[in-house]
Design a protein around this motif. Structure first.
Motif, PDB file in Angstrom:
ATOM      1  N   THR A  21      -4.092  24.904 -47.954  1.00  8.79           N
ATOM      2  CA  THR A  21      -3.859  25.685 -46.734  1.00  8.79           C
ATOM      3  C   THR A  21      -5.157  25.871 -45.954  1.00  8.79           C
ATOM      4  O   THR A  21      -5.157  25.843 -44.716  1.00  8.79           O
ATOM      5  N   HIS A  22      -6.272  26.027 -46.676  1.00  5.53           N
ATOM      6  CA  HIS A  22      -7.549  26.269 -46.001  1.00  5.53           C
ATOM      7  C   HIS A  22      -8.068  25.025 -45.296  1.00  5.53           C
ATOM      8  O   HIS A  22      -8.745  25.131 -44.273  1.00  5.53           O
ATOM      9  N   ILE A  23      -7.733  23.858 -45.835  1.00  4.87           N
ATOM     10  CA  ILE A  23      -8.179  22.618 -45.185  1.00  4.87           C
ATOM     11  C   ILE A  23      -7.537  22.521 -43.799  1.00  4.87           C
ATOM     12  O   ILE A  23      -8.187  22.215 -42.807  1.00  4.87           O
ATOM     13  N   GLU A  24      -6.247  22.830 -43.766  1.00  2.00           N
ATOM     14  CA  GLU A  24      -5.513  22.808 -42.491  1.00  2.00           C
ATOM     15  C   GLU A  24      -6.136  23.800 -41.501  1.00  2.00           C
ATOM     16  O   GLU A  24      -6.349  23.467 -40.321  1.00  2.00           O
ATOM     17  N   VAL A  37     -12.523  15.744 -32.795  1.00  2.92           N
ATOM     18  CA  VAL A  37     -11.405  14.985 -33.350  1.00  2.92           C
ATOM     19  C   VAL A  37     -11.533  15.070 -34.867  1.00  2.92           C
ATOM     20  O   VAL A  37     -12.599  14.814 -35.429  1.00  2.92           O
ATOM     21  N   VAL A  38     -10.445  15.469 -35.521  1.00  3.28           N
ATOM     22  CA  VAL A  38     -10.470  15.659 -36.973  1.00  3.28           C
ATOM     23  C   VAL A  38      -9.580  14.625 -37.650  1.00  3.28           C
ATOM     24  O   VAL A  38      -8.433  14.430 -37.254  1.00  3.28           O
ATOM     25  N   THR A  39     -10.120  13.961 -38.653  1.00  4.25           N
ATOM     26  CA  THR A  39      -9.312  13.114 -39.523  1.00  4.25           C
ATOM     27  C   THR A  39      -9.091  13.892 -40.808  1.00  4.25           C
ATOM     28  O   THR A  39     -10.031  14.221 -41.516  1.00  4.25           O
ATOM     29  N   LEU A  40      -7.827  14.197 -41.057  1.00  6.42           N
ATOM     30  CA  LEU A  40      -7.452  14.987 -42.230  1.00  6.42           C
ATOM     31  C   LEU A  40      -6.871  14.024 -43.252  1.00  6.42           C
ATOM     32  O   LEU A  40      -5.881  13.356 -42.966  1.00  6.42           O
ATOM     33  N   CYS A  95     -11.585  15.801 -46.230  1.00  5.75           N
ATOM     34  CA  CYS A  95     -10.943  15.028 -47.289  1.00  5.75           C
ATOM     35  C   CYS A  95     -10.601  15.928 -48.486  1.00  5.75           C
ATOM     36  O   CYS A  95     -11.484  16.538 -49.084  1.00  5.75           O
ATOM     37  N   ASP A  96      -9.303  16.002 -48.768  1.00  6.62           N
ATOM     38  CA  ASP A  96      -8.811  16.788 -49.902  1.00  6.62           C
ATOM     39  C   ASP A  96      -9.117  15.997 -51.175  1.00  6.62           C
ATOM     40  O   ASP A  96      -8.379  15.081 -51.510  1.00  6.62           O
TER      41      ASP A  96
END
Ligand code: TYD
Length: 221
Positions: A21-24, A37-40, A95-96
């Motif tokens: 949730t925190h990454i989002e 610009v974010v690459t998730l 990056c998760d």
């Protein structure tokens, strides 16, 4: 921040530590505050090939070396197809999980040879010819790694009954004690790359700590 303007942040922790949730939320901070610009993305995974390897790693029984080779194969494809191009475009890559997870899970958890993992890391994350992302003599690594540190017994309680556990999530607490030890060892060997967050708090307090840590190093407001 790299010469291209790109920024690479990885997120780590044992299963149940509550990083997703925190990454989002962080992605939204970078987009809204800084018009970045974010690459998730995630590991193992992040490309069609690496997602197929993820299915195998998370579901099929295999020996520790096979597991290590598969996570690094997935990582290589992910770096080549997604991470490098995004950083070269100057994006923020969130990056998760990344290589620290291989040291923690395959190394400390499964007992696979730490030195072989270090060799694989050198192969897979080595500098490319005329590489503008990676300084001479260095590897492609996250600029920052946020470690959600949670006692394994509490993580196990959190995971109880939430979903059908995968191969790792169904491991006993003792496995996660070892994994947590692996993360601690990685932090000790490269402390300036890490921020350790106490994940044994409410999501609101974890977010507060995370925001404060990012502000302290000037990553966001
Ligand atoms: P996780 O990131 O927890 O995703 P989800 O929240 O969807 O379950 O799952 C990935 C799992 O893969 C996790 O148990 C750790 C494991 N893993 C490794 O064993 N080695 C690795 O190198 C990576 C990146 C992950």
């Amino acid at each position: 921040m790299r010469s291209t303007g790109g920024l690479f942040i990885s997120f780590e922790g044992i299963d149940g530590a509550g990083k997703s949730t925190h990454i989002e939320s962080l992605a939204n901070v970078f987009r809204a505050q800084q018009q970045r610009v974010v690459t998730l993305t995630r590991e193992p995974g992040g490309t069609p090939l690496a997602e197929q390897l993820r299915q195998m790693v998370l579901n099929d029984v295999m020996d520790p070396m096979t597991e290590a080779l598969l996570v690094f194969a997935a990582r290589r494809d992910h770096i080549q197809q997604v991470i490098r191009p995004a950083l070269l475009r100057g994006e923020v890559v969130l990056c998760d999980r990344f290589t620290d997870a291989s040291f923690a899970y395959q190394g400390a958890g499964r007992g696979f040879d730490w030195n072989v993992l270090a060799t694989l890391e050198t192969w897979v994350q080595g500098r490319a010819p005329n590489d503008s992302l990676v300084p001479m003599g260095q590897l492609l690594k996250p600029d920052l790694t946020i470690w959600f540190d949670l006692p394994p017994a509490i993580a196990a309680q959190r995971l109880l009954g939430t979903r059908v556990p995968d191969k790792f999530e169904s491991q006993p607490v003792s496995f996660f004690e070892q994994v947590a030890g692996g993360y601690a060892q990685r932090l000790a060997s490269d402390p300036s790359r890490f921020v350790r967050i106490n994940a044994d708090q409410s999501p609101e307090l974890v977010w507060q700590d995370l925001s404060q840590a990012g502000r302290a190093i000037g990553l966001w407001i």
